[in-house]
Design a protein around this motif. Structure first.
Motif, PDB file in Angstrom:
ATOM      1  N   PRO A   1       0.829  -1.347   0.016  1.00 57.40           N
ATOM      2  CA  PRO A   1       0.018  -0.078  -0.120  1.00 57.40           C
ATOM      3  C   PRO A   1       0.868   1.179  -0.059  1.00 57.40           C
ATOM      4  O   PRO A   1       1.997   1.212   0.557  1.00 57.40           O
ATOM      5  N   ALA A   2       0.389   2.211  -0.498  1.00 59.49           N
ATOM      6  CA  ALA A   2       1.277   3.578  -0.756  1.00 59.49           C
ATOM      7  C   ALA A   2       1.608   4.020   0.649  1.00 59.49           C
ATOM      8  O   ALA A   2       2.729   4.491   0.704  1.00 59.49           O
ATOM      9  N   PRO A   3       0.745   4.136   1.494  1.00 51.21           N
ATOM     10  CA  PRO A   3       1.094   4.601   2.892  1.00 51.21           C
ATOM     11  C   PRO A   3       2.194   4.113   3.728  1.00 51.21           C
ATOM     12  O   PRO A   3       3.225   4.821   4.225  1.00 51.21           O
ATOM     13  N   LEU A   4       2.420   2.669   3.371  1.00 55.15           N
ATOM     14  CA  LEU A   4       3.513   1.979   4.060  1.00 55.15           C
ATOM     15  C   LEU A   4       4.741   2.263   3.092  1.00 55.15           C
ATOM     16  O   LEU A   4       5.928   2.295   3.747  1.00 55.15           O
TER      17      LEU A   4
ATOM     18  N   LEU B   1      -1.592   7.757   6.003  1.00 54.04           N
ATOM     19  CA  LEU B   1      -2.694   7.469   5.127  1.00 54.04           C
ATOM     20  C   LEU B   1      -2.961   8.876   4.284  1.00 54.04           C
ATOM     21  O   LEU B   1      -3.633   9.054   3.187  1.00 54.04           O
ATOM     22  N   HIS B   2      -2.535   9.809   5.033  1.00 54.87           N
ATOM     23  CA  HIS B   2      -3.025  11.174   4.212  1.00 54.87           C
ATOM     24  C   HIS B   2      -1.819  11.964   4.017  1.00 54.87           C
ATOM     25  O   HIS B   2      -1.571  13.218   3.936  1.00 54.87           O
ATOM     26  N   HIS B   3      -0.669  11.358   3.944  1.00 57.98           N
ATOM     27  CA  HIS B   3       0.930  11.876   3.634  1.00 57.98           C
ATOM     28  C   HIS B   3       0.900  12.380   2.319  1.00 57.98           C
ATOM     29  O   HIS B   3       0.275  12.005   1.312  1.00 57.98           O
ATOM     30  N   PRO B   4       1.316  13.777   2.002  1.00 58.27           N
ATOM     31  CA  PRO B   4       1.474  14.183   0.626  1.00 58.27           C
ATOM     32  C   PRO B   4       2.411  13.319  -0.282  1.00 58.27           C
ATOM     33  O   PRO B   4       2.147  13.393  -1.442  1.00 58.27           O
ATOM     34  N   ASP B   5       3.323  12.527   0.178  1.00 55.96           N
ATOM     35  CA  ASP B   5       4.146  11.661  -0.759  1.00 55.96           C
ATOM     36  C   ASP B   5       3.374  10.452  -1.249  1.00 55.96           C
ATOM     37  O   ASP B   5       3.997   9.954  -2.271  1.00 55.96           O
ATOM     38  N   ILE B   6       2.166  10.300  -0.729  1.00 60.44           N
ATOM     39  CA  ILE B   6       1.313   9.301  -1.161  1.00 60.44           C
ATOM     40  C   ILE B   6       1.140   9.463  -3.176  1.00 60.44           C
ATOM     41  O   ILE B   6       1.009   8.576  -3.731  1.00 60.44           O
ATOM     42  N   GLU B   7       0.720  10.758  -3.263  1.00 66.26           N
ATOM     43  CA  GLU B   7       0.723  10.790  -4.665  1.00 66.26           C
ATOM     44  C   GLU B   7       1.804  10.654  -5.452  1.00 66.26           C
ATOM     45  O   GLU B   7       1.551  10.270  -6.696  1.00 66.26           O
TER      46      GLU B   7
END
Length: 585
Positions: A218-221, A502-508
């Motif tokens: 998952p992107a947050p991980l 989960l809401h970190h800007p680097d997820i994009e």
């Protein structure tokens, strides 16, 4: 023996002389080293049955001067008593672990004193024989020191072949930038701090850590692991990469039970997003010392094109008779940037090269030790990559976790049930596989899971038509290695701060590199939040898995693996003349 040649008489005296010569070869400075073969791993029939060394990927000698086992993997062997005990424990009930137990800190596995072998001091006045003898003595002393200061049984598998470490030394010598590659699923258990210290302080070279296979997590991980390494190792440049972005895959990425299914297209495109981030990191480190414009233009030109999976000539360096010669290093020699790719087996080093080029330029395989000696390939006229063989560094990583990481060949694993137990205590395997208990019981063990999968797949022994538990365990471990059964370990504190990540800007940025579709993003979001997928009792999810598009052309294809086991990707029930006797789904 060739036909027509008579056996020569062999006296007892000659046998004693032969045994004496073998014993002398295992002596270093008058001291016997009982646990180590001759450095170089080329002792064919000399290996005694009672040795504590297990040699993998062994090939027969085909003539005088032939050395096919020079780079064979070598690990400490487990005793028969240990194997028997682990098989008994496989029948004990599973004890599921807490979510916080999935969090790991790399410093727990890599002790500061447990370093990897480094090239001993040398100078150009030494002859080839002197250099070879000096390195052999150093390596024997290094292993003897480990034996004296550590319990070998508590250590993980690590490489005991000097020739393989010599490949690392050469790559470290000739590279301007060290690119260390880890599998995002087990990132903390793959990165040795001793190598970071050696490269950044002793060698004074730039170090890039590449988090590979981010499409499996998952992107947050992914973001959490990125920030973990940035905080703990400030001199690192962190890049994220996947050899299989969304546009190189077809169909859904998850089945109804939650198993990951990655079907590759027959023709792949360059993994442009991850490659672009790697170029930016290199450009930041190199500055104006090397012109990377040609590499940047190459990405722009090929980003919209699709290349056939064709082989090209690979330039191999230092694979010559003078194996102990040294590379005279000059930074950016001839205006060429050299990037050394290092990592443990099966982290995707060779596939990284193929993904950056957009076509197959390096052979890959699921079997650890497939890359025997390092090879180089020019991306452009002034940028080249060096692919080093996979190396297992000394550590205290649990051996079941090492098997899941791909450091040890699954086909040569003597006891796979401990690894199945490790996996089943961290994932709901019966629900993922949608299997029924073989004894209609409510309590599961590792052996029950293997029997349940064997029953579902129709894996029966040839003679008695019993459930083939070993083959089922082998199949499940291959699925875990391939990413179908996906266990992702987490950095410290991830569970407590899950909402933050989960809401970190680097997820994009992670999603951009993954090139996910909206449906895939939703599935990964549910996994990150801990939600269950639509777990239907229908078995379509597993049985619908299809062949990957290109057998053997990517790290995620195991159809033509060297160990001879049937491909897990082919999910049709295996033909068996006793299948009618079993109660198969």
């Amino acid at each position: 023996m060739p036909q027509g040649r008579r056996k020569m008489p062999f006296s007892g005296k000659a046998k004693k002389e032969q045994m004496k010569a073998r014993k002398e070869k295992r002596m270093v400075g008058g001291r016997k080293v009982p646990f180590l073969q001759r450095a170089g791993g080329d002792s064919d029939a000399e290996e005694s049955a009672g040795s504590s060394i297990q040699k993998l990927n062994y090939q027969p000698i085909k003539g005088r001067g032939s050395r096919p086992n020079r780079y064979a993997l070598q690990f400490f062997k487990e005793s028969n008593e240990e194997i028997k005990l682990k098989k008994e424990q496989a029948r004990h009930s599973l004890k599921p672990v807490k979510e916080t137990d999935l969090e790991i800190d790399g410093s727990d596995f890599f002790e500061e004193k447990l370093e990897f072998p480094k090239r001993p001091p040398w100078n150009f006045n030494l002859t080839k024989e002197e250099l070879d003898g000096q390195e052999n003595r150093y390596f024997h002393e290094y292993l003897k020191n480990i034996e004296d200061n550590y319990d070998v049984k508590q250590l993980s598998y690590f490489e005991l072949n000097l020739e393989t470490w010599r490949q690392l030394w050469r790559v470290l010598e000739m590279s301007d930038i060290i690119l260390f590659i880890v599998d995002i699923r087990y990132a903390g258990a793959m990165f040795p701090p001793s190598l970071y210290k050696y490269v950044t302080q002793d060698l004074g070279k730039d170090f890039i850590l590449l988090l590979n296979k981010i499409d499996l997590a998952p992107a947050p991980l992914v973001v959490a692991w990125k920030h973990y390494f940035e905080e703990k190792y400030p001199l690192l440049k962190i890049c994220m990469f996947t050899s299989l972005p969304g546009y190189n895959l077809i169909g859904q990425k998850l089945d109804k039970g939650g198993l990951q299914v990655r079907r590759r297209k027959g023709r792949i495109r360059m993994a442009a997003e991850g490659t672009q981030k790697l170029v930016e990191a290199c450009d930041c480190l190199v500055g104006d010392k090397v012109d990377l414009t040609s590499w940047k233009n190459k990405i722009k030109e090929e980003i919209q094109e699709c290349f056939a999976d064709e082989a090209v000539e690979i330039k191999e360096l230092l694979h010559t008779k003078n194996e102990t010669e040294y590379y005279h290093y000059e930074k950016y020699q001839g205006g060429v940037l050299t990037i050394g790719c290092i990592g443990q087996p099966n982290v995707g080093k060779s596939s990284l090269m193929n993904a950056i080029m957009g076509k197959k330029v390096v052979s890959v395989s699921k079997t650890p030790g497939h890359t025997k000696h390092f090879q180089t390939i020019f991306l452009t006229n002034n940028v080249r990559l060096c692919d080093c063989p996979g190396l297992v560094f000394p550590s205290k990583v649990p051996k079941p976790l090492q098997v899941l990481m791909g450091s040890f060949p699954i086909a040569q694993l003597r006891e796979p049930y401990t690894t199945i137990r490790y996996l089943a205590e961290r994932l709901d395997m019966p629900m993922l596989l949608r299997i029924q208990h073989p004894d209609n019981d409510e309590t599961w063990s590792a052996m029950d899971i293997c029997d349940g999968w064997a029953k579902k797949r129709g894996y029966l022994t040839a003679k008695a038509a019993r459930l083939d538990s070993y083959r089922a365990a082998n199949s499940l471990l291959r699925m875990a290695l391939d990413g179908k059964i996906c266990l992702c370990l987490r950095p410290p504190g991830y569970t407590k701060e899950k909402t933050f990540w989960l809401h970190h800007p680097d997820i994009e940025t992670v999603k951009w590199i993954q090139a996910l579709t909206d449906g895939d993003e939703e599935a990964h979001l549910e996994e990150a939040l801990g939600f269950d997928s639509d777990h239907s009792s229908n078995d379509e999810g597993v049985d619908e898995e299809a062949h990957d598009g290109e057998e053997g052309s990517n790290e995620d294809s195991i159809a033509n693996d060297d160990d001879g086991e049937d491909s897990v990707d082919d999910m049709a029930v295996v033909a068996n003349k006793f299948a009618a006797l079993g109660d198969c789904n």
